[in-house]
Design a protein around this motif. Structure first.
Motif, PDB file in Angstrom:
ATOM      1  N   LYS A  25     -43.315  52.406  -9.109  1.00 20.42           N
ATOM      2  CA  LYS A  25     -43.409  53.371  -7.999  1.00 20.42           C
ATOM      3  C   LYS A  25     -42.900  54.769  -8.359  1.00 20.42           C
ATOM      4  O   LYS A  25     -42.283  55.456  -7.558  1.00 20.42           O
ATOM      5  CB  LYS A  25     -42.668  52.871  -6.745  1.00 20.42           C
ATOM      6  CG  LYS A  25     -43.087  51.495  -6.285  1.00 20.42           C
ATOM      7  CD  LYS A  25     -44.001  51.620  -5.077  1.00 20.42           C
ATOM      8  CE  LYS A  25     -44.504  50.292  -4.555  1.00 20.42           C
ATOM      9  NZ  LYS A  25     -45.588  49.690  -5.297  1.00 20.42           N
ATOM     10  N   TYR A  26     -43.171  55.153  -9.602  1.00 21.52           N
ATOM     11  CA  TYR A  26     -42.905  56.541  -9.984  1.00 21.52           C
ATOM     12  C   TYR A  26     -44.200  57.335  -9.892  1.00 21.52           C
ATOM     13  O   TYR A  26     -45.298  56.778 -10.007  1.00 21.52           O
ATOM     14  CB  TYR A  26     -42.358  56.618 -11.418  1.00 21.52           C
ATOM     15  CG  TYR A  26     -40.901  56.260 -11.485  1.00 21.52           C
ATOM     16  CD1 TYR A  26     -39.926  57.239 -11.478  1.00 21.52           C
ATOM     17  CD2 TYR A  26     -40.506  54.923 -11.520  1.00 21.52           C
ATOM     18  CE1 TYR A  26     -38.579  56.914 -11.514  1.00 21.52           C
ATOM     19  CE2 TYR A  26     -39.163  54.583 -11.557  1.00 21.52           C
ATOM     20  CZ  TYR A  26     -38.214  55.587 -11.557  1.00 21.52           C
ATOM     21  OH  TYR A  26     -36.888  55.254 -11.586  1.00 21.52           O
ATOM     22  N   TYR A  27     -44.055  58.637  -9.701  1.00 17.99           N
ATOM     23  CA  TYR A  27     -45.196  59.548  -9.744  1.00 17.99           C
ATOM     24  C   TYR A  27     -45.291  60.010 -11.192  1.00 17.99           C
ATOM     25  O   TYR A  27     -44.361  60.631 -11.708  1.00 17.99           O
ATOM     26  CB  TYR A  27     -44.896  60.720  -8.807  1.00 17.99           C
ATOM     27  CG  TYR A  27     -46.008  61.709  -8.641  1.00 17.99           C
ATOM     28  CD1 TYR A  27     -46.669  61.836  -7.424  1.00 17.99           C
ATOM     29  CD2 TYR A  27     -46.385  62.546  -9.681  1.00 17.99           C
ATOM     30  CE1 TYR A  27     -47.680  62.763  -7.263  1.00 17.99           C
ATOM     31  CE2 TYR A  27     -47.401  63.473  -9.515  1.00 17.99           C
ATOM     32  CZ  TYR A  27     -48.038  63.570  -8.310  1.00 17.99           C
ATOM     33  OH  TYR A  27     -49.043  64.491  -8.146  1.00 17.99           O
ATOM     34  N   VAL A  28     -46.397  59.682 -11.855  1.00 15.39           N
ATOM     35  CA  VAL A  28     -46.468  59.927 -13.299  1.00 15.39           C
ATOM     36  C   VAL A  28     -47.446  61.056 -13.639  1.00 15.39           C
ATOM     37  O   VAL A  28     -48.592  61.064 -13.187  1.00 15.39           O
ATOM     38  CB  VAL A  28     -46.892  58.642 -14.054  1.00 15.39           C
ATOM     39  CG1 VAL A  28     -46.892  58.880 -15.556  1.00 15.39           C
ATOM     40  CG2 VAL A  28     -45.943  57.487 -13.728  1.00 15.39           C
ATOM     41  N   ILE A  29     -46.943  61.982 -14.445  1.00 11.64           N
ATOM     42  CA  ILE A  29     -47.780  63.087 -14.920  1.00 11.64           C
ATOM     43  C   ILE A  29     -47.979  62.866 -16.419  1.00 11.64           C
ATOM     44  O   ILE A  29     -47.019  62.863 -17.193  1.00 11.64           O
ATOM     45  CB  ILE A  29     -47.089  64.454 -14.660  1.00 11.64           C
ATOM     46  CG1 ILE A  29     -46.803  64.606 -13.162  1.00 11.64           C
ATOM     47  CG2 ILE A  29     -47.943  65.613 -15.180  1.00 11.64           C
ATOM     48  CD1 ILE A  29     -45.359  64.496 -12.807  1.00 11.64           C
ATOM     49  N   LYS A  52     -51.197  61.965 -12.284  1.00 11.40           N
ATOM     50  CA  LYS A  52     -51.909  63.215 -12.590  1.00 11.40           C
ATOM     51  C   LYS A  52     -52.071  63.314 -14.095  1.00 11.40           C
ATOM     52  O   LYS A  52     -51.164  62.943 -14.843  1.00 11.40           O
ATOM     53  CB  LYS A  52     -51.074  64.417 -12.135  1.00 11.40           C
ATOM     54  CG  LYS A  52     -51.155  64.737 -10.676  1.00 11.40           C
ATOM     55  CD  LYS A  52     -51.843  66.116 -10.511  1.00 11.40           C
ATOM     56  CE  LYS A  52     -51.992  66.524  -9.075  1.00 11.40           C
ATOM     57  NZ  LYS A  52     -52.670  65.568  -8.232  1.00 11.40           N
ATOM     58  N   PHE A  53     -53.226  63.788 -14.503  1.00  7.86           N
ATOM     59  CA  PHE A  53     -53.468  63.957 -15.935  1.00  7.86           C
ATOM     60  C   PHE A  53     -53.726  65.419 -16.272  1.00  7.86           C
ATOM     61  O   PHE A  53     -54.484  66.092 -15.567  1.00  7.86           O
ATOM     62  CB  PHE A  53     -54.671  63.101 -16.375  1.00  7.86           C
ATOM     63  CG  PHE A  53     -55.080  63.418 -17.788  1.00  7.86           C
ATOM     64  CD1 PHE A  53     -54.277  63.005 -18.848  1.00  7.86           C
ATOM     65  CD2 PHE A  53     -56.225  64.148 -18.052  1.00  7.86           C
ATOM     66  CE1 PHE A  53     -54.629  63.321 -20.156  1.00  7.86           C
ATOM     67  CE2 PHE A  53     -56.583  64.462 -19.360  1.00  7.86           C
ATOM     68  CZ  PHE A  53     -55.790  64.045 -20.419  1.00  7.86           C
ATOM     69  N   TYR A  54     -53.100  65.894 -17.332  1.00  4.17           N
ATOM     70  CA  TYR A  54     -53.375  67.248 -17.824  1.00  4.17           C
ATOM     71  C   TYR A  54     -53.671  67.188 -19.313  1.00  4.17           C
ATOM     72  O   TYR A  54     -52.868  66.659 -20.080  1.00  4.17           O
ATOM     73  CB  TYR A  54     -52.168  68.182 -17.596  1.00  4.17           C
ATOM     74  CG  TYR A  54     -51.913  68.438 -16.137  1.00  4.17           C
ATOM     75  CD1 TYR A  54     -52.596  69.453 -15.467  1.00  4.17           C
ATOM     76  CD2 TYR A  54     -51.012  67.648 -15.426  1.00  4.17           C
ATOM     77  CE1 TYR A  54     -52.376  69.678 -14.119  1.00  4.17           C
ATOM     78  CE2 TYR A  54     -50.792  67.870 -14.072  1.00  4.17           C
ATOM     79  CZ  TYR A  54     -51.481  68.892 -13.425  1.00  4.17           C
ATOM     80  OH  TYR A  54     -51.265  69.108 -12.094  1.00  4.17           O
ATOM     81  N   LEU A  64     -46.876  73.874 -20.838  1.00  7.14           N
ATOM     82  CA  LEU A  64     -45.814  72.864 -20.675  1.00  7.14           C
ATOM     83  C   LEU A  64     -44.798  73.341 -19.639  1.00  7.14           C
ATOM     84  O   LEU A  64     -44.423  72.592 -18.722  1.00  7.14           O
ATOM     85  CB  LEU A  64     -45.071  72.653 -21.995  1.00  7.14           C
ATOM     86  CG  LEU A  64     -45.614  71.657 -23.007  1.00  7.14           C
ATOM     87  CD1 LEU A  64     -44.652  71.524 -24.173  1.00  7.14           C
ATOM     88  CD2 LEU A  64     -45.826  70.289 -22.371  1.00  7.14           C
ATOM     89  N   ILE A  65     -44.375  74.585 -19.800  1.00  3.43           N
ATOM     90  CA  ILE A  65     -43.368  75.133 -18.877  1.00  3.43           C
ATOM     91  C   ILE A  65     -43.905  75.128 -17.445  1.00  3.43           C
ATOM     92  O   ILE A  65     -43.196  74.744 -16.506  1.00  3.43           O
ATOM     93  CB  ILE A  65     -42.952  76.559 -19.321  1.00  3.43           C
ATOM     94  CG1 ILE A  65     -42.075  76.454 -20.577  1.00  3.43           C
ATOM     95  CG2 ILE A  65     -42.211  77.304 -18.209  1.00  3.43           C
ATOM     96  CD1 ILE A  65     -41.589  77.753 -21.146  1.00  3.43           C
ATOM     97  N   LYS A  66     -45.169  75.512 -17.312  1.00  3.22           N
ATOM     98  CA  LYS A  66     -45.786  75.562 -15.975  1.00  3.22           C
ATOM     99  C   LYS A  66     -45.737  74.186 -15.295  1.00  3.22           C
ATOM    100  O   LYS A  66     -45.368  74.057 -14.125  1.00  3.22           O
ATOM    101  CB  LYS A  66     -47.247  76.003 -16.130  1.00  3.22           C
ATOM    102  CG  LYS A  66     -47.663  77.032 -15.112  1.00  3.22           C
ATOM    103  CD  LYS A  66     -48.971  77.623 -15.518  1.00  3.22           C
ATOM    104  CE  LYS A  66     -49.899  77.630 -14.333  1.00  3.22           C
ATOM    105  NZ  LYS A  66     -51.226  78.091 -14.698  1.00  3.22           N
ATOM    106  N   ILE A  67     -46.099  73.164 -16.083  1.00  3.07           N
ATOM    107  CA  ILE A  67     -46.149  71.807 -15.515  1.00  3.07           C
ATOM    108  C   ILE A  67     -44.736  71.310 -15.175  1.00  3.07           C
ATOM    109  O   ILE A  67     -44.501  70.747 -14.103  1.00  3.07           O
ATOM    110  CB  ILE A  67     -46.801  70.809 -16.519  1.00  3.07           C
ATOM    111  CG1 ILE A  67     -48.222  71.235 -16.864  1.00  3.07           C
ATOM    112  CG2 ILE A  67     -46.768  69.374 -16.010  1.00  3.07           C
ATOM    113  CD1 ILE A  67     -49.236  71.010 -15.814  1.00  3.07           C
ATOM    114  N   ILE A  68     -43.805  71.542 -16.094  1.00  6.89           N
ATOM    115  CA  ILE A  68     -42.436  71.051 -15.841  1.00  6.89           C
ATOM    116  C   ILE A  68     -41.851  71.774 -14.614  1.00  6.89           C
ATOM    117  O   ILE A  68     -41.227  71.160 -13.751  1.00  6.89           O
ATOM    118  CB  ILE A  68     -41.524  71.222 -17.081  1.00  6.89           C
ATOM    119  CG1 ILE A  68     -42.118  70.522 -18.304  1.00  6.89           C
ATOM    120  CG2 ILE A  68     -40.124  70.662 -16.794  1.00  6.89           C
ATOM    121  CD1 ILE A  68     -41.384  70.763 -19.615  1.00  6.89           C
TER     122      ILE A  68
END
Ligand code: NAD
Length: 341
Positions: A25-29, A52-54, A64-68
């Motif tokens: 039950k984690y939200y995984v990117i 979510k996939f990037y 990377l910075i944007k996503i984090i």
């Protein structure tokens, strides 16, 4: 809902870990460049609100910075890597770019965000290969010297040193896991076990380097995912943890065991499916063996899946998912690699 980033989440261990975390039950990117080794036919529930996939290269720091920044994850599991030793012998550059520079970029992103009060825990996934050849009757503990032999293991060792330096110098929150050979579903078939399974299904010979006496330690990927999750929850920043099963076996014995399991599962062994000794890999380490007492002592973590049981499950998985093997062009993985000198 707690958010977690997995880099390399479309690779072998990464896909198993993404599924494991979604089940928890984690939200995984998932951040993945989608190299030849990735599972293009992502088996995750793409429509899930919690995945979510990037498609991002670890070397793209801005992205990377944007996503984090956007997701502010509790943790980042770093599995993105070039991983095939033979390919590292043919062409080390990709290994330097992803495993060293990519990890450096990830660390720089974490450092930048830490300055901006966004903290995340890094679980950096490394390998037993960094310790190099281990003598018979010896096992490497976390204090053993790093003595990598291949460009692959040298690139992993470099990345580990960078992670350690960022913990000490910039006080980032990170742990390193050094794991032995994994097996299980979704492994790219250039690696020993899926390659042998695929050759058995297709009535092809079973090529083994030298006389097959090289010894490796094997863990089921499910056990590895459990250990990584434990390190996320409890691993102490600055520490390394060996993640092994204690199951060491010569390559030749492993393949003979695999053949026996296939026979038991009533898989037809064709006339051409015979062990064939081929030229050894240059610089081939003879033996890896981990001392994994630390993770057991600290967290009572221990690998649970027995080799025979895990192997039988793995063979069944590939049998039921032949589409996975069919979807990959044989040209990518049938050729002998790693002999260019
Ligand atoms: N497989 C094993 O037995 C084993 C054992 C110990 C440690 N490890 C480590 O575990 C990690 C995962 O291994 P694996 O076997 O799942 O690897 P894999 O080769 O199956 O998958 C690696 C994934 O990383 C992605 N990737 C590669 N370069 C990238 C980049 N520059 N940016 C973003 N994504 C990129 C690929 O597309 C792929 O999906 C690696 O760090 C490896 O060194 C593996």
């Amino acid at each position: 809902m707690k958010k977690i980033i997995v880099t390399g989440g479309s690779g072998f261990i990464g896909s198993n870990l993404v599924n494991f975390l979604i089940k928890k039950k984690y939200y995984v990117i998932n951040i993945d460049k989608l190299t030849y080794a990735s599972n293009k036919k992502a088996h995750f529930d793409k429509k899930s609100k919690f995945y979510k996939f990037y498609k991002i290269d670890l070397n793209n720091k801005d992205k990377l910075i944007k996503i984090i920044k956007r997701f502010k994850p509790k943790a980042i599991f770093n599995l993105a890597a070039e991983t095939h030793v033979d390919r590292s012998i043919d062409g080390p550059k990709n290994f330097i770019n992803t495993n060293i520079l990519g990890t450096f970029n990830l660390l720089e992103s974490i450092r930048y965000l830490k300055k901006n009060k966004i903290n995340t825990k890094l679980i950096h996934i490394s390998t037993d290969e960094v310790y190099g050849d281990i003598k018979e009757n010896k096992r490497s503990n976390e204090k053993a010297n790093y003595e990598p032999s291949s460009p692959y293991s040298a690139s992993k060792a470099s990345a580990d040193h960078l992670v350690k330096s960022y913990i000490r110098t910039y006080n980032i929150d990170a742990v390193i896991s050094n794991c032995c050979n994994n097996y299980g579903p979704y492994q790219f078939p250039e690696k020993l076990l899926p390659k042998m399974i695929s050759n058995i299904f297709n009535n092809n010979p079973l090529p083994i380097y030298a006389r097959g006496h090289n010894t490796r330690e094997w863990i089921h990927v499910g056990d590895h995912c459990e250990a990584l999750f434990m390190l996320y929850l409890k691993g102490k920043s600055g520490e390394s943890y060996n993640v092994g099963s204690g199951i060491n076996i010569k390559n030749i014995d492993l393949i003979e065991k695999l053949l026996k399991i296939c026979k038991k599962l009533k898989i037809k062994i064709g006339k051409k499916t015979k062990i064939k000794f081929v030229k050894d890999r240059p610089g081939h380490d003879f033996r890896y063996a981990l001392n994994s007492k630390k993770i057991f002592k600290k967290f009572k973590w221990k690998a649970k899946i027995k080799l025979d049981v895990g192997l039988a499950e793995t063979v069944k998985w590939y049998k039921n998912n032949k589409i996975y093997l069919r979807g990959i062009s044989k040209n990518i993985y049938k050729k002998r690699l790693g002999l260019k000198l």
